[in-house]
Design an enzyme around this catalytic site. Sequence first.
Site, PDB file in Angstrom:
ATOM      1  N   TRP A 187      11.510  15.833  86.092  1.00  0.00           N
ATOM      2  CA  TRP A 187      11.191  17.186  85.607  1.00  0.00           C
ATOM      3  C   TRP A 187       9.925  17.206  84.766  1.00  0.00           C
ATOM      4  O   TRP A 187       9.832  17.938  83.800  1.00  0.00           O
ATOM      5  CB  TRP A 187      12.335  17.757  84.750  1.00  0.00           C
ATOM      6  N   ILE A 188       8.950  16.405  85.135  1.00  0.00           N
ATOM      7  CA  ILE A 188       7.787  16.255  84.272  1.00  0.00           C
ATOM      8  C   ILE A 188       6.654  17.189  84.706  1.00  0.00           C
ATOM      9  O   ILE A 188       6.041  17.008  85.762  1.00  0.00           O
ATOM     10  CB  ILE A 188       7.306  14.781  84.252  1.00  0.00           C
TER      11      ILE A 188
ATOM     12  N   GLN B  77      17.800  59.371  80.759  1.00  0.00           N
ATOM     13  CA  GLN B  77      18.122  58.756  79.469  1.00  0.00           C
ATOM     14  C   GLN B  77      18.442  57.265  79.594  1.00  0.00           C
ATOM     15  O   GLN B  77      18.062  56.463  78.744  1.00  0.00           O
ATOM     16  CB  GLN B  77      19.290  59.482  78.810  1.00  0.00           C
TER      17      GLN B  77
ATOM     18  N   ASP C 276      21.447  26.679  74.391  1.00  0.00           N
ATOM     19  CA  ASP C 276      22.626  26.277  73.615  1.00  0.00           C
ATOM     20  C   ASP C 276      22.359  25.114  72.683  1.00  0.00           C
ATOM     21  O   ASP C 276      22.944  25.037  71.592  1.00  0.00           O
ATOM     22  CB  ASP C 276      23.793  25.952  74.559  1.00  0.00           C
TER      23      ASP C 276
ATOM     24  N   GLU D 125      12.490  22.339  76.856  1.00  0.00           N
ATOM     25  CA  GLU D 125      12.160  22.347  75.422  1.00  0.00           C
ATOM     26  C   GLU D 125      13.391  22.654  74.575  1.00  0.00           C
ATOM     27  O   GLU D 125      13.333  23.374  73.595  1.00  0.00           O
ATOM     28  CB  GLU D 125      11.067  23.384  75.124  1.00  0.00           C
TER      29      GLU D 125
ATOM     30  N   ASP E 161      15.642  45.391  87.454  1.00  0.00           N
ATOM     31  CA  ASP E 161      16.571  46.482  87.752  1.00  0.00           C
ATOM     32  C   ASP E 161      15.834  47.825  87.800  1.00  0.00           C
ATOM     33  O   ASP E 161      15.998  48.607  88.736  1.00  0.00           O
ATOM     34  CB  ASP E 161      17.681  46.463  86.679  1.00  0.00           C
TER      35      ASP E 161
END
Lengths: 260, 388
Positions: free
Chosen positions: B166-167, B283, B371, B367, B340
């Site tokens: 994942w570099i 609205q 969590d 990074e 959306d």
Amino acid sequence: MKIGVCLKQVPATDSPIKVKDAVSGVDLAAVKMVINPYDEFALEEALKLKDAGIATQVIVYTVGPADADARLKDAVARGADILVRIDDPGLAAADSLGFAKALAAAAKADGVGLILAGKQAVDTDNAQVPAMIAELLGWAQATECDKLEVAGGGFKAWVAAGGGTRDVLQGSLPAVISTDKGINSPRSPNIKGVMASKKAPVAVKDLAALGLSAGDVAAKVSLKAWGAPPPRPAGRILQGAPAQVAKELVGLLRSEAKVI
Amino acid sequence: MARYQGLDFYNIDAQLTEEERMVRDLVRKWTEDKFVPIIEGHARAGTFPTHLIPEIGEMGVLGMNLHGYECGGMSNVAYGLACQELERGDSGLRSFVSVQGSLVMFPIWRFGSEAQKQKYLPKMAKGELIGCFGLTEPDFGSNPGGMLTHAVDDGDSYVLNGAKMWITNAPLAHLAVVWAKLDGVIRGFIVERGDAGFSTPEMHGKHSLRASATGEIVLQDCRIPKDRILPEVRGLKGPMSCLNNARFGISWGALGAAMACYHSSRDYALNRIQFGKPIASFQLVQNKLAWMLREITKGQLLALHVGRMKDEGKVTPEQISLAKMNNVDIALQIARVSRDIHGANGILDEYPVMRHAANLESVYTYEGTHDIHNLILGRWITGISAFE
Ligand SMILES: Cc1cc2nc3c(=O)[nH]c(=O)nc-3n(C[C@H](O)[C@H](O)[C@H](O)COP(=O)(O)OP(=O)(O)OC[C@H]3O[C@@H](n4cnc5c(N)ncnc54)[C@H](O)[C@@H]3O)c2cc1C
């Protein structure tokens, strides 16, 4: 050769302009100020001449209050060398001729060999100052230039001649040349330039320092009142079958709008 | 279409220095003129626009908050503003700049020898050398301390073995700062392209950060000279201090992506007619736009305050965790709501919103996952670590 660049701060063209009242003019509080776009072409042309070794120094002049320093710093971040701001209570009500006198005196005192300026400022759109500076100094001039060559003490300037044609003017320096779009694409500053601009001093000169008095720059043109342009009349929507509407539209463009 | 103006509901501009505004404006202009017109093509092709690297270097954003060695010497707030404008273009562009400046130049600048600084930093600031940061491994993501990659002292050289995954920038990189254990202690090593036993296979098939080059770092008996170890740091605090800098930049960057989504949503809502009027007149849609404005404005105040604390040298890692976590979280939610508002058009690459939404899924995880940042704050609140 030193090159002088006249640079004015103006409201960004996409800023909403509101007239406060007939006397005090445009409300500038919420307006973003930028370098007059045509002056950016002048600055870029001067920087290109410096890159090419033709200019030794680019001196930027502006007439205005202290908040114009930010525009000057922008010029230094792009590569200008010296910043001069002309500020004097006597200039508060001056017109184009007064500004031209101040700028001409400043540039002359510094011994510049060429003055570049935008063809007009997009705030009041007078397009007078560059030509006036040339007249005051007795220098050659070329206005609305979209291609410029400077070499051997002379210049060649391609200028708009109306009807889509261009004249090529040849002259000798010193000269005043006003720049039109198309002449170049102005560079952006980079972060190194921004850091350099932090320390760049702005020399502030008043009229006395330029050998001028308030009387010398007093306005010859008087401003009667400020007002917003009349609101645009509502558009018209043609109704009917597409083929019919298209025909009608072409007719109106020809007969009413006279654009085709 | 009108030029992009950013978003500044609380006149945060007035809190910035003139130089900070100039940097923000020049990065904004470059992103608008040079990057926005080509990003969708690169995202579709899954390529980083490498031809722009010299211009990115010329702009001066690489290592711009480091001092000396031809780096910019700007404030952290200026760096944050640059990240914001770059990520308004694409998270992949900001990732490129974060990795180069905060994860590779920073550790060399902070923990490197004088010779290492001279050798790498000026060229990296110009973009002539590109770096990547190898911490994560296939089996060690949130728990990098468990890493298996290791170095062995072999006389006049170190020999590295292991695999990083994942570099970011790995496939493009001329050098990698690789974190590996030497006698059980985490150390930083500079590995150069061309070192025997070093390779960086590209990872394919990403649905997110498609315009960013991601790869592995494979170290197979990779032998490097002894002077390539970063002499001044030992332990996990080395990579963590780099991450602190990058996370700070991300807390601003995410706002840029959120602003891009907000602007696209507002324009779309004003122009899309349903039931005979612009959807912006309903609205529920206004509520969504008002919520975006609210969250972006709060996020800006957070980022600016953290930036000023960082400029004073007084910010804590926990404070940066909160800013990264919050701003990426709201940016991701804003991107989803924006998708959306755009209805079916929201899934097309004619609009930037789906790309930002997909990108932000990565930013939410890298990074320090959302969590993990919660747990860092939990540890600060309770004094009990729930993850170690
Ligand atoms: C596009 C991209 C680019 C990246 N670039 C780089 C790079 O340049 N250099 C680099 O070193 N790394 C890079 N990473 C790796 C990234 O930092 C890791 O993916 C990240 O640290 C999470 O690790 P993981 O993917 O192994 O997830 P895991 O750690 O396996 O986490 C999976 C889930 O479990 C949760 N979890 C894990 N531990 C706990 C716990 N103790 N308590 C509660 N929940 C927990 C996490 O929050 C998450 O929800 C990149 C990742 C991506 C997607």
